[in-house]
Design a protein around this motif. Structure first.
Motif, mmCIF file in Angstrom:
data_model
loop_
_atom_site.group_PDB
_atom_site.id
_atom_site.type_symbol
_atom_site.label_atom_id
_atom_site.label_comp_id
_atom_site.label_asym_id
_atom_site.label_seq_id
_atom_site.Cartn_x
_atom_site.Cartn_y
_atom_site.Cartn_z
ATOM 1 N N SER A 277 -25.370 -2.623 4.423
ATOM 2 C CA SER A 277 -25.914 -2.330 5.753
ATOM 3 C C SER A 277 -24.964 -1.468 6.572
ATOM 4 N N THR A 278 -23.738 -1.320 6.110
ATOM 5 C CA THR A 278 -22.750 -0.462 6.779
ATOM 6 C C THR A 278 -22.871 0.991 6.319
ATOM 7 N N ASN A 279 -23.929 1.287 5.530
ATOM 8 C CA ASN A 279 -24.168 2.623 4.967
ATOM 9 C C ASN A 279 -23.139 3.019 3.915
ATOM 10 N N LYS A 280 -22.433 2.044 3.373
ATOM 11 C CA LYS A 280 -21.485 2.299 2.302
ATOM 12 C C LYS A 280 -22.068 1.820 0.978
ATOM 13 N N THR A 281 -21.537 2.333 -0.111
ATOM 14 C CA THR A 281 -21.915 1.863 -1.444
ATOM 15 C C THR A 281 -20.655 1.450 -2.194
ATOM 16 N N LYS A 282 -20.801 0.452 -3.054
ATOM 17 C CA LYS A 282 -19.705 -0.010 -3.903
ATOM 18 C C LYS A 282 -20.233 -0.095 -5.331
ATOM 19 N N ILE A 283 -19.422 0.294 -6.294
ATOM 20 C CA ILE A 283 -19.842 0.299 -7.696
ATOM 21 C C ILE A 283 -19.032 -0.719 -8.486
ATOM 22 N N SER A 284 -19.737 -1.480 -9.320
ATOM 23 C CA SER A 284 -19.106 -2.466 -10.185
ATOM 24 C C SER A 284 -19.432 -2.152 -11.640
ATOM 25 N N SER A 285 -18.506 -2.475 -12.541
ATOM 26 C CA SER A 285 -18.732 -2.260 -13.971
ATOM 27 C C SER A 285 -19.473 -3.435 -14.605
ATOM 28 N N LYS A 286 -19.921 -4.399 -13.779
ATOM 29 C CA LYS A 286 -20.742 -5.508 -14.274
ATOM 30 C C LYS A 286 -22.217 -5.089 -14.293
ATOM 31 N N THR A 287 -22.985 -5.688 -15.199
ATOM 32 C CA THR A 287 -24.407 -5.349 -15.309
ATOM 33 C C THR A 287 -25.220 -6.038 -14.213
ATOM 34 N N LEU A 288 -26.436 -5.559 -14.034
ATOM 35 C CA LEU A 288 -27.339 -6.164 -13.056
ATOM 36 C C LEU A 288 -27.655 -7.606 -13.451
ATOM 37 N N GLY A 289 -27.728 -7.869 -14.755
ATOM 38 C CA GLY A 289 -27.980 -9.231 -15.229
ATOM 39 C C GLY A 289 -26.908 -10.208 -14.791
ATOM 40 N N HIS A 290 -25.668 -9.749 -14.752
ATOM 41 C CA HIS A 290 -24.569 -10.601 -14.291
ATOM 42 C C HIS A 290 -24.790 -11.019 -12.850
ATOM 43 N N PHE A 291 -25.150 -10.074 -11.996
ATOM 44 C CA PHE A 291 -25.329 -10.387 -10.581
ATOM 45 C C PHE A 291 -26.614 -11.175 -10.327
ATOM 46 N N GLU A 292 -27.623 -10.956 -11.154
ATOM 47 C CA GLU A 292 -28.833 -11.772 -11.055
ATOM 48 C C GLU A 292 -28.485 -13.245 -11.268
ATOM 49 N N GLU A 293 -27.640 -13.516 -12.233
ATOM 50 C CA GLU A 293 -27.271 -14.888 -12.558
ATOM 51 C C GLU A 293 -26.482 -15.564 -11.441
ATOM 52 N N ILE A 294 -25.544 -14.865 -10.837
ATOM 53 C CA ILE A 294 -24.674 -15.521 -9.853
ATOM 54 C C ILE A 294 -25.222 -15.484 -8.427
ATOM 55 N N LEU A 295 -26.265 -14.675 -8.174
ATOM 56 C CA LEU A 295 -26.781 -14.535 -6.811
ATOM 57 C C LEU A 295 -28.168 -15.138 -6.602
ATOM 58 N N THR A 296 -28.810 -15.608 -7.658
ATOM 59 C CA THR A 296 -30.187 -16.098 -7.553
ATOM 60 C C THR A 296 -30.339 -17.204 -6.522
ATOM 61 N N ASP A 297 -29.380 -18.119 -6.437
ATOM 62 C CA ASP A 297 -29.503 -19.236 -5.495
ATOM 63 C C ASP A 297 -28.934 -18.914 -4.116
ATOM 64 N N LYS A 298 -28.667 -17.642 -3.857
ATOM 65 C CA LYS A 298 -28.083 -17.235 -2.582
ATOM 66 C C LYS A 298 -28.996 -16.273 -1.812
ATOM 67 N N GLY A 299 -30.297 -16.325 -2.121
ATOM 68 C CA GLY A 299 -31.246 -15.512 -1.372
ATOM 69 C C GLY A 299 -31.474 -14.126 -1.952
ATOM 70 N N PHE A 300 -31.127 -13.939 -3.232
ATOM 71 C CA PHE A 300 -31.329 -12.652 -3.886
ATOM 72 C C PHE A 300 -32.379 -12.808 -4.983
ATOM 73 N N PHE A 301 -33.111 -11.712 -5.247
ATOM 74 C CA PHE A 301 -34.190 -11.764 -6.236
ATOM 75 C C PHE A 301 -34.231 -10.456 -7.023
ATOM 76 N N ARG A 302 -34.328 -10.579 -8.348
ATOM 77 C CA ARG A 302 -34.466 -9.394 -9.179
ATOM 78 C C ARG A 302 -35.946 -9.066 -9.290
ATOM 79 N N CYS A 303 -36.354 -8.023 -8.600
ATOM 80 C CA CYS A 303 -37.765 -7.668 -8.529
ATOM 81 C C CYS A 303 -38.167 -6.594 -9.531
ATOM 82 N N HIS A 304 -37.172 -6.024 -10.188
ATOM 83 C CA HIS A 304 -37.426 -4.885 -11.073
ATOM 84 C C HIS A 304 -36.254 -4.807 -12.036
#
Length: 250
Positions: free
Chosen positions: A176-203
């Motif tokens: 929301s600060t108009n910045k971007t950050k890049i990680s070498s982790k896959t989207l699947g990794h973040f889906e797993e650790i963020l699902t119970d924190k208000g995040f959803f993999r829609c695509h």
């Protein structure tokens, strides 16, 4: 590199097993002490100043996180040792901390020690302090995601993440600060650790943060910043159900 380590575990059998595995390990690890509870562990840390602590998560007097929270400074690396505790493993993975699951496998131990050696210059005290603060924060949006890097790490407040876009083995965070950050982790990794924190993999390429969604449409999420993020055909029903459930809890 002479690695000076200690084991803190309330089960003598577990201490014995891990001690034996360390002796057989490919990389030399010098075990300089053991403790059977959190109180003894704190005293041992103070007296021997280890490089590496194998720390049992579940102990009766204080858990592993409480042991670390009792320290003014954390001048060592920690490898948590845990049974199949979903909560503990999820908290450890979200905070990018290292761990072993009981019963410990020799190959997994060897990999953990190799990670210890390869990441010796990272800012682990800062990372651990961030993890302990996250565990105190009851609202998930107040928690901070830590992404380890060779330079020490990137911190992002969950409330600032609008979406995460995956591209093969990389993930880009749009803030929301108009910045971007890049990680070498896959989207699947973040889906797993963020699902119970208000995040959803829609695509297959996107994860969205509920906090930044205005409404759910037939084929996309309308975001508060005016952007539309697509919902894949197979996720349409799940997306509507998820949005309704999360909305009802707010």
């Amino acid at each position: 590199m002479n690695i000076r380590s200690i084991i803190i575990d309330d089960n003598p059998f577990n201490i014995e097993v891990l001690s034996d595995l360390l002796q057989e390990n490919d990389i030399k690890v010098n075990l300089v002490g053991t403790a059977k509870n959190g109180k003894e562990g704190l005293e041992l840390i103070s007296s021997v100043q280890p490089d590496l602590v194998f720390l049992d998560v579940e102990m009766p007097d204080m858990n592993g996180f409480e042991v670390l929270a009792s320290l003014d400074k954390i001048n060592f690396r920690t490898i948590f040792v845990t049974a199949h505790s979903h909560y503990a493993i999820h908290a450890i993975r979200f905070n990018a901390l290292d761990y072993l699951v009981k019963p410990i496998d020799q190959k997994e131990l060897n990999l953990a020690i190799r990670r210890f050696r390869s990441n010796s210059n990272a800012d682990h005290q800062n990372q651990m302090k961030n993890a302990l603060k996250n565990m105190e924060r009851k609202n998930a949006l107040d928690q901070v995601l830590f992404l380890p890097t060779q330079e020490g790490g990137i911190k992002m407040a969950l409330r600032d993440i609008i979406k995460i876009e995956g591209d093969r083995n990389y993930s880009t965070f749009y803030l929301s600060t108009n910045k971007t950050k890049i990680s070498s982790k896959t989207l699947g990794h973040f889906e797993e650790i963020l699902t119970d924190k208000g995040f959803f993999r829609c695509h297959r390429s996107f994860i969205v943060n509920y906090h930044h969604i205005d409404k759910v449409q037939k084929d996309f999420f309308s975001m508060k910043n005016g952007e539309n993020i697509p919902i894949s055909r197979r996720r349409k029903v799940d997306a509507r159900d998820w949005f309704s459930v999360v909305k009802s809890k707010k």
